[in-house]
Scaffold this motif. Structure first.
Motif, short mmCIF file in Angstrom:
data_model
loop_
_atom_site.label_atom_id
_atom_site.label_comp_id
_atom_site.label_asym_id
_atom_site.label_seq_id
_atom_site.Cartn_x
_atom_site.Cartn_y
_atom_site.Cartn_z
N ARG A 1 -61.87 -0.84 15.23
CA ARG A 1 -60.59 -0.39 15.80
C ARG A 1 -59.42 -0.88 14.96
O ARG A 1 -58.36 -0.27 14.95
CB ARG A 1 -60.45 -0.86 17.24
CG ARG A 1 -61.56 -0.33 18.15
CD ARG A 1 -61.29 -0.63 19.60
NE ARG A 1 -60.12 0.09 20.08
CZ ARG A 1 -59.70 0.04 21.34
NH1 ARG A 1 -60.36 -0.70 22.23
NH2 ARG A 1 -58.62 0.70 21.73
N VAL A 2 -59.59 -2.01 14.29
CA VAL A 2 -58.62 -2.51 13.32
C VAL A 2 -59.41 -3.00 12.12
O VAL A 2 -60.60 -3.30 12.22
CB VAL A 2 -57.73 -3.65 13.88
CG1 VAL A 2 -56.86 -3.16 15.01
CG2 VAL A 2 -58.60 -4.82 14.34
N ILE A 3 -58.75 -3.05 10.96
CA ILE A 3 -59.45 -3.50 9.76
C ILE A 3 -58.74 -4.72 9.19
O ILE A 3 -57.53 -4.88 9.32
CB ILE A 3 -59.55 -2.39 8.70
CG1 ILE A 3 -58.17 -1.81 8.39
CG2 ILE A 3 -60.50 -1.30 9.15
CD1 ILE A 3 -58.20 -0.73 7.32
N ASP A 4 -59.52 -5.56 8.52
CA ASP A 4 -58.97 -6.73 7.84
C ASP A 4 -59.89 -7.07 6.67
O ASP A 4 -60.76 -6.27 6.30
CB ASP A 4 -58.78 -7.92 8.80
CG ASP A 4 -60.10 -8.39 9.43
OD1 ASP A 4 -61.19 -8.04 8.91
OD2 ASP A 4 -60.04 -9.12 10.43
N GLU A 5 -59.71 -8.27 6.11
CA GLU A 5 -60.45 -8.65 4.91
C GLU A 5 -61.96 -8.73 5.13
O GLU A 5 -62.74 -8.64 4.19
CB GLU A 5 -59.96 -10.01 4.39
CG GLU A 5 -58.49 -10.04 4.01
CD GLU A 5 -57.60 -10.45 5.16
OE1 GLU A 5 -58.00 -10.27 6.34
OE2 GLU A 5 -56.50 -10.97 4.90
N THR A 6 -62.38 -8.90 6.39
CA THR A 6 -63.80 -9.04 6.68
C THR A 6 -64.47 -7.71 7.04
O THR A 6 -65.68 -7.68 7.27
CB THR A 6 -64.01 -10.03 7.84
OG1 THR A 6 -63.44 -9.47 9.05
CG2 THR A 6 -63.34 -11.37 7.55
N SER A 7 -63.71 -6.63 7.10
CA SER A 7 -64.27 -5.34 7.51
C SER A 7 -65.30 -4.85 6.49
O SER A 7 -65.13 -5.04 5.28
CB SER A 7 -63.16 -4.30 7.65
OG SER A 7 -62.27 -4.65 8.69
N PRO A 8 -66.36 -4.20 6.98
CA PRO A 8 -67.37 -3.67 6.05
C PRO A 8 -66.84 -2.44 5.31
O PRO A 8 -65.82 -1.85 5.69
CB PRO A 8 -68.52 -3.29 6.98
CG PRO A 8 -67.86 -2.97 8.28
CD PRO A 8 -66.70 -3.94 8.39
N VAL A 9 -67.51 -2.05 4.26
CA VAL A 9 -67.17 -0.82 3.56
C VAL A 9 -67.33 0.35 4.53
O VAL A 9 -68.30 0.40 5.30
CB VAL A 9 -68.07 -0.62 2.33
CG1 VAL A 9 -67.72 0.68 1.61
CG2 VAL A 9 -67.94 -1.80 1.38
N GLY A 10 -66.39 1.26 4.51
CA GLY A 10 -66.41 2.37 5.44
C GLY A 10 -67.45 3.43 5.08
O GLY A 10 -68.07 3.40 4.02
N ARG A 11 -67.58 4.39 5.99
CA ARG A 11 -68.47 5.53 5.78
C ARG A 11 -67.71 6.82 6.01
O ARG A 11 -68.08 7.64 6.86
CB ARG A 11 -69.68 5.43 6.71
CG ARG A 11 -70.54 4.20 6.47
CD ARG A 11 -71.79 4.21 7.35
NE ARG A 11 -71.44 4.14 8.77
CZ ARG A 11 -71.23 3.01 9.44
NH1 ARG A 11 -71.33 1.84 8.80
NH2 ARG A 11 -70.93 3.03 10.72
N PRO A 12 -66.62 7.02 5.25
CA PRO A 12 -65.80 8.22 5.49
C PRO A 12 -66.53 9.49 5.09
O PRO A 12 -67.26 9.53 4.10
CB PRO A 12 -64.58 7.97 4.60
CG PRO A 12 -65.04 7.03 3.55
CD PRO A 12 -66.07 6.17 4.19
N ARG A 13 -66.33 10.55 5.87
CA ARG A 13 -66.94 11.84 5.59
C ARG A 13 -65.91 12.79 4.99
O ARG A 13 -65.57 13.83 5.54
CB ARG A 13 -67.54 12.42 6.89
CG ARG A 13 -68.74 11.63 7.39
CD ARG A 13 -69.27 12.18 8.69
NE ARG A 13 -68.32 11.95 9.78
CZ ARG A 13 -68.52 12.38 11.03
NH1 ARG A 13 -69.61 13.05 11.33
NH2 ARG A 13 -67.62 12.13 11.95
N GLU A 14 -65.40 12.35 3.85
CA GLU A 14 -64.40 13.14 3.10
C GLU A 14 -64.53 12.72 1.65
O GLU A 14 -64.73 11.54 1.35
CB GLU A 14 -63.00 12.87 3.66
CG GLU A 14 -61.90 13.73 3.10
CD GLU A 14 -61.46 13.26 1.71
OE1 GLU A 14 -61.18 14.13 0.86
OE2 GLU A 14 -61.40 12.03 1.50
N ALA A 15 -64.42 13.66 0.72
CA ALA A 15 -64.81 13.42 -0.67
C ALA A 15 -64.03 12.31 -1.33
O ALA A 15 -64.62 11.40 -1.95
CB ALA A 15 -64.68 14.72 -1.46
#
Length: 343
Positions: free
Chosen positions: A127-141
């Motif tokens: 819901r929020v991101i910071d330095e510890t957030s994992p790499v995302g999985r965006p579905r856009e090129a």
């Protein structure tokens, strides 16, 4: 310190070069075309940089760039939601990052700053991101390419290499030498080409603040992940700030972002054969639908974000001064009126 820079004639790169020179660092640029340097750096008052001619996909050129340097800023990237650019986007953003970070590591370079994007962390369910957030999985090129490049950079960090990652938000500000995605979107909105917006929002920042962050990372890197200063704006707030700085009504309708995604996919298909740019892009709609707020505690290395209204006004004034926006479209912004307090 001698800092070698990729992407130094782009929006983020050129402003970062100016910030590095202002901080007293020497700069060496990797450029494909020497004629682009003056256009990118001249308006920022930068004239004394060394050049290496080549591309981030050219291993020999990258090795020349990093040889004998103290640090590297890897800002080269294709930032585009245009479906015609997908192959180049993946090559530059993923393969280019691999080549540059590998070469810097082999050369024993000190800090290597990889310019990522907050969008590389979207799509991981946070819901929020910071330095510890994992790499995302965006579905856009485009965002997927930046997530893949992020994984490359984190791999070097996991191995103990001196790689620092920055996460700029969507950036506005003056002097965009290639009139990139964000400046084009703002310009299109003021030209009446975007009467319909998706709901949702995005983190917005000033390119000069992110440039200041990059310069600071070579003097006091601290942690190995930092966020570009910015403010999360909903699309309604974005248009409201534009109205504020221009004094224009800008009639706008808003549709649910997720409901607009099929239209964005259709637009991308048409864009592959249509010669002129279509403003309604799947990637832009997807970003508004999936953008995640950055935590207030996320580190910016002590660089504060300037008011968003000031950033918008400075962008509009620059577009007008460079003949890219009419006085009517720029409205009150060209009268140098001081914008009111930001959202």
């Amino acid at each position: 310190m001698l800092v070698s820079v990729t992407g130094g004639t782009g929006f983020v790169g050129s402003h970062s070069v100016a910030a590095l020179r202002h901080a007293g660092h020497r700069v060496r640029l990797l450029v494909r075309d020497e004629s682009t340097v003056e256009r990118a750096l001249g308006p920022l008052g930068v004239v004394d940089v060394d050049l290496v001619v080549g591309d981030v996909l050219d291993r020999a050129a990258v090795e020349r760039l990093v040889r004998g340097t103290d640090a590297v800023l890897h800002a080269a990237s294709v930032y585009s939601f245009d479906s015609r650019s997908r192959a180049a986007t993946r090559r530059t953003n993923v393969a280019g990052t691999t080549i540059v970070l590998d070469a810097a590591r082999r050369a024993g370079v000190g800090p290597t700053v990889h310019v990522s994007t907050v969008g590389a962390l979207f799509g991981a369910g946070s819901r929020v991101i910071d330095e510890t957030s994992p790499v995302g999985r965006p579905r856009e090129a485009y965002l997927a390419s930046k997530a893949s490049a992020e994984a490359v950079a984190r791999g070097h960090q996991d191995d103990g290499a001196p790689v620092v990652i920055s996460y700029p938000p969507a950036l506005l500000g003056p002097h965009d030498p290639k009139l990139g995605d964000q400046a084009t979107r703002l310009r299109n909105a003021l030209r009446g080409l975007m009467p319909i917006w998706p709901t949702g929002g995005m983190p917005i920042g000033d390119v000069r603040d992110t440039a200041a962050l990059h310069a600071s990372l070579f003097d006091r890197p601290g942690a190995n992940r930092h966020f570009g200063p910015g403010t999360y704006l909903t699309t309604r707030q974005y248009v409201r700030v534009l109205r504020e700085v221009t004094g224009r009504a800008l009639p706008t309708a808003y549709l649910p972002a997720r409901a607009m995604l099929p239209l964005g996919l259709l637009t991308d298909l048409v864009q592959r054969v249509w010669p002129w740019h279509i403003p309604a892009e799947y990637g832009a709609v997807y970003t508004c639908a999936c953008a995640t707020r950055v935590a207030d505690s996320a580190g910016t290395n002590g660089i504060a974000a300037r008011p968003v209204a000031r950033t918008f006004a400075d962008t509009v004034r620059w577009l007008h001064r460079d003949g890219l926006l009419s006085a009517r479209a720029a409205g009150a912004a060209v009268t140098e009126l001081e914008p009111t307090q930001p959202i």
